[in-house]
Design a protein around this motif. Structure first.
Motif, mmCIF file in Angstrom:
data_model
loop_
_atom_site.group_PDB
_atom_site.id
_atom_site.type_symbol
_atom_site.label_atom_id
_atom_site.label_comp_id
_atom_site.label_asym_id
_atom_site.label_seq_id
_atom_site.Cartn_x
_atom_site.Cartn_y
_atom_site.Cartn_z
ATOM 1 N N UNK A 52 81.235 85.742 7.868
ATOM 2 C CA UNK A 52 81.961 85.740 6.604
ATOM 3 C C UNK A 52 82.285 84.316 6.148
ATOM 4 N N UNK A 53 82.594 84.120 4.852
ATOM 5 C CA UNK A 53 82.999 82.788 4.406
ATOM 6 C C UNK A 53 84.268 82.382 5.145
ATOM 7 N N UNK A 54 84.177 81.313 5.906
ATOM 8 C CA UNK A 54 85.326 80.960 6.739
ATOM 9 C C UNK A 54 85.346 79.467 7.004
ATOM 10 N N UNK A 55 86.543 78.979 7.312
ATOM 11 C CA UNK A 55 86.730 77.565 7.631
ATOM 12 C C UNK A 55 87.697 77.474 8.793
ATOM 13 N N UNK A 56 87.794 76.252 9.352
ATOM 14 C CA UNK A 56 88.805 76.043 10.377
ATOM 15 C C UNK A 56 89.635 74.815 10.038
ATOM 16 N N UNK A 57 90.887 74.873 10.478
ATOM 17 C CA UNK A 57 91.797 73.739 10.327
ATOM 18 C C UNK A 57 92.389 73.442 11.695
ATOM 19 N N UNK A 58 92.785 72.184 11.923
ATOM 20 C CA UNK A 58 93.386 71.808 13.206
ATOM 21 C C UNK A 58 94.795 71.297 12.936
ATOM 22 N N UNK A 59 95.782 71.944 13.560
ATOM 23 C CA UNK A 59 97.185 71.607 13.316
ATOM 24 C C UNK A 59 97.833 71.108 14.593
ATOM 25 N N UNK A 133 94.392 74.201 21.698
ATOM 26 C CA UNK A 133 93.596 73.270 22.505
ATOM 27 C C UNK A 133 94.365 71.947 22.587
ATOM 28 N N UNK A 134 94.803 71.581 23.769
ATOM 29 C CA UNK A 134 95.552 70.336 23.944
ATOM 30 C C UNK A 134 96.793 70.335 23.074
ATOM 31 N N UNK A 135 96.957 69.272 22.288
ATOM 32 C CA UNK A 135 98.140 69.126 21.424
ATOM 33 C C UNK A 135 98.036 69.915 20.125
ATOM 34 N N UNK A 136 96.878 70.492 19.845
ATOM 35 C CA UNK A 136 96.619 71.107 18.543
ATOM 36 C C UNK A 136 96.308 72.607 18.657
ATOM 37 N N UNK A 137 96.302 73.263 17.523
ATOM 38 C CA UNK A 137 95.791 74.641 17.441
ATOM 39 C C UNK A 137 94.719 74.680 16.364
#
Ligand SMILES: Cc1cc2nc3c(=O)[nH]c(=O)nc-3n(C[C@H](O)[C@H](O)[C@H](O)COP(=O)(O)O)c2cc1C
Length: 169
Positions: A52-59, A133-137
């Protein structure tokens, strides 16, 4: 051209230097839970798939946005125009969270998520997955709606500063 291979104890500094050579489009990610809404400047935004149309962000897990995203069901990626440097600065700490939406032309979705009416693009997402993952999600968003403005002139961050793009060659 000098090619330098670094030892393991030098990797942090070299990684930082290498990342300065990434040119990344600047966005403001917005979300809301039942009580709060919030926005934060982010460049760690990547297209993930078309089906599906999708993206990822790292916070970063220390950010207020991460805290609110934990309970949120939806979020919006607002792609900044090259003239919106001031908004990027405000939403990355120059202005306190409670005062940020006083700057810029913000509207709200039915479920209360702020979106920037004159952004280059608004990608309205449903939160589909979250992987620490580590300090981020890493948060995966399935894109449900898209808003587009005509001219393509994004704000870019490179070598720890703001830039604009022009055709190569
Ligand atoms: C150009 C730029 C890009 C940034 N990209 C990210 C990012 O992708 N992820 C992240 O967690 N923080 C990123 N930050 C840092 C946050 O914007 C900053 O820590 C912010 O103050 C955190 O806000 P909050 O705690 O109010 O949510 C970026 C900052 C700047 C200036």
């Amino acid at each position: 051209m000098n090619t330098v291979t670094v030892e393991p104890h030098q990797v942090d500094a070299a990684f930082r230097a290498a990342m300065r050579r990434f040119a990344s489009t600047v966005t403001i990610i917005t979300t809301a839970d039942h009580e709060r809404c919030h926005g934060m400047t982010a460049t760690a935004v990547t297209s993930l798939s078309m089906d599906p149309p999708s993206l990822l962000i790292c916070l970063n897990q220390k950010t207020l946005l991460h805290d609110i995203m934990f309970r949120a069901r939806r979020f919006c990626v607002n792609v900044l125009h090259r003239e919106q440097v001031g908004l990027s600065a405000a939403f990355s700490g120059a202005v306190p969270p409670a005062e940020r939406f006083a700057l810029g032309d913000w509207s709200r979705t039915e479920d209360g998520i702020p979106y920037l009416a004159d952004a280059q693009a608004n990608l309205f997402c449903r939160k589909a997955a979250a992987v620490p993952y580590g300090t981020h999600t890493i948060v995966v968003g399935q894109v449900e709606h898209v808003g587009l403005r005509d001219a393509i002139a994004p704000l870019v961050y490179q070598d720890a500063g703001y830039c604009v793009t022009s055709p190569a060659g």
